[in-house]
Design a protein around this motif. Structure first.
Motif, PDB file in Angstrom:
ATOM      1  N   PHE A   4       0.858  -1.174   0.000  1.00 42.85           N
ATOM      2  CA  PHE A   4       0.000   0.000   0.000  1.00 42.85           C
ATOM      3  C   PHE A   4       0.895   1.226   0.000  1.00 42.85           C
ATOM      4  O   PHE A   4       1.722   1.379   0.889  1.00 42.85           O
ATOM      5  CB  PHE A   4      -0.902  -0.001   1.233  1.00 42.85           C
ATOM      6  CG  PHE A   4      -1.761  -1.229   1.333  1.00 42.85           C
ATOM      7  CD1 PHE A   4      -3.012  -1.271   0.735  1.00 42.85           C
ATOM      8  CD2 PHE A   4      -1.311  -2.347   2.009  1.00 42.85           C
ATOM      9  CE1 PHE A   4      -3.793  -2.405   0.808  1.00 42.85           C
ATOM     10  CE2 PHE A   4      -2.088  -3.494   2.084  1.00 42.85           C
ATOM     11  CZ  PHE A   4      -3.332  -3.528   1.476  1.00 42.85           C
ATOM     12  N   ILE A  10      -5.082   2.000   2.095  1.00 43.11           N
ATOM     13  CA  ILE A  10      -5.415   1.207   3.294  1.00 43.11           C
ATOM     14  C   ILE A  10      -6.928   1.353   3.412  1.00 43.11           C
ATOM     15  O   ILE A  10      -7.647   0.490   2.923  1.00 43.11           O
ATOM     16  CB  ILE A  10      -4.661   1.716   4.534  1.00 43.11           C
ATOM     17  CG1 ILE A  10      -3.147   1.647   4.305  1.00 43.11           C
ATOM     18  CG2 ILE A  10      -5.059   0.914   5.747  1.00 43.11           C
ATOM     19  CD1 ILE A  10      -2.308   2.234   5.413  1.00 43.11           C
ATOM     20  N   GLY A 179      -6.077  -4.233   3.528  1.00 42.33           N
ATOM     21  CA  GLY A 179      -6.305  -2.806   3.730  1.00 42.33           C
ATOM     22  C   GLY A 179      -6.917  -2.474   5.077  1.00 42.33           C
ATOM     23  O   GLY A 179      -6.926  -1.317   5.479  1.00 42.33           O
TER      24      GLY A 179
END
Ligand SMILES: O=C([O-])CC(=O)C(=O)O
Ligand SMILES: [Mg+2]
Length: 214
Positions: A4, A10, A179
């Motif tokens: 990420f 996220i 995430g």
């Protein structure tokens, strides 16, 4: 394992752990839990650097809580403690902003904490930190200053439940998805913020953030 670049990727559910440090439980006169105590923040709570923390209307005791955030990298359901770290993509510094006055009322009435913990801007978050940069998330300094004065200075080795345990436990309550962010609880030193205050916080010298309170 997905990576990420920053928090907007996220951007998924926020699973928070409460009372994971004995000294913080003690400073608020709370008992130490026998298993992880979880609550959730909505995704609308996220802000990143450059955005201000807004004191929610009617709140008279906004508090900072600096926390290690664990970013999930793969779907995790009922994972064991021994396999838990395989589901970690990386880390982030998160602030579990808390309307302490509203939380006190909720506690006294046995009501949920959603409003005290989940208002807009209640989850300021750093950029994504790659997993390799934090070889041992259970031995990591975390600190927070207000207007240059140190208020919180702790180490994740003092967590009652370490990261692997939290991931395993949370995955039994909710399916963890890539995430998702787990905020692992705050060390002692939480205190009241005022409009105009500047918060600086960091995970050792690995990542640092700054946020203005509005
Ligand atoms: O509001 C509280 O003190 C519970 C919590 O989030 C923490 O311990 O990090
Ligand atoms: Mg917290």
């Amino acid at each position: 394992m997905s990576k990420f670049a920053q928090f907007k990727e996220i951007g998924k559910k926020i699973v928070c752990v409460g009372r994971n440090y004995r000294e913080h439980a003690a400073e608020l006169n709370n008992p130490v839990p026998s298993k992880p105590m979880l609550f959730l923040k909505p995704t609308s709570a996220y802000i990143s650097e450059g955005d201000a923390i807004k004191i929610p209307k009617g709140c008279t005791d906004l508090n900072h809580e600096v926390e290690l955030g664990v970013v999930i990298g793969a779907t995790a359901k009922d994972v064991s403690i021994t396999e838990a770290m395989n589901y970690v993509a990386g880390y982030a510094l998160g602030l579990d902003m808390t309307a302490r006055d509203w939380q006190a009322v909720a506690k006294s009435k046995g009501h949920p904490w959603s409003v005290a913990k989940g208002f807009d801007t209640s989850c300021p978050i750093s950029k994504f930190v790659e997993k390799e940069k934090i070889p041992d998330p259970n031995n990591l300094d975390l600190w927070l200053k207000v207007n240059g004065e140190m208020r919180q200075s702790g180490n994740t080795k003092d967590m009652i439940f370490p990261v692997e345990h939290l991931i395993s436990f949370a995955s039994q309550c909710f399916t963890l998805e890539p995430g998702d962010l787990i905020l692992t609880g705050t060390p002692a030193g939480v205190s009241k913020l005022n409009s105009g205050d500047v918060i600086q916080a960091g995970l050792a010298n690995i990542i640092q953030v700054q946020f203005l309170v509005q």
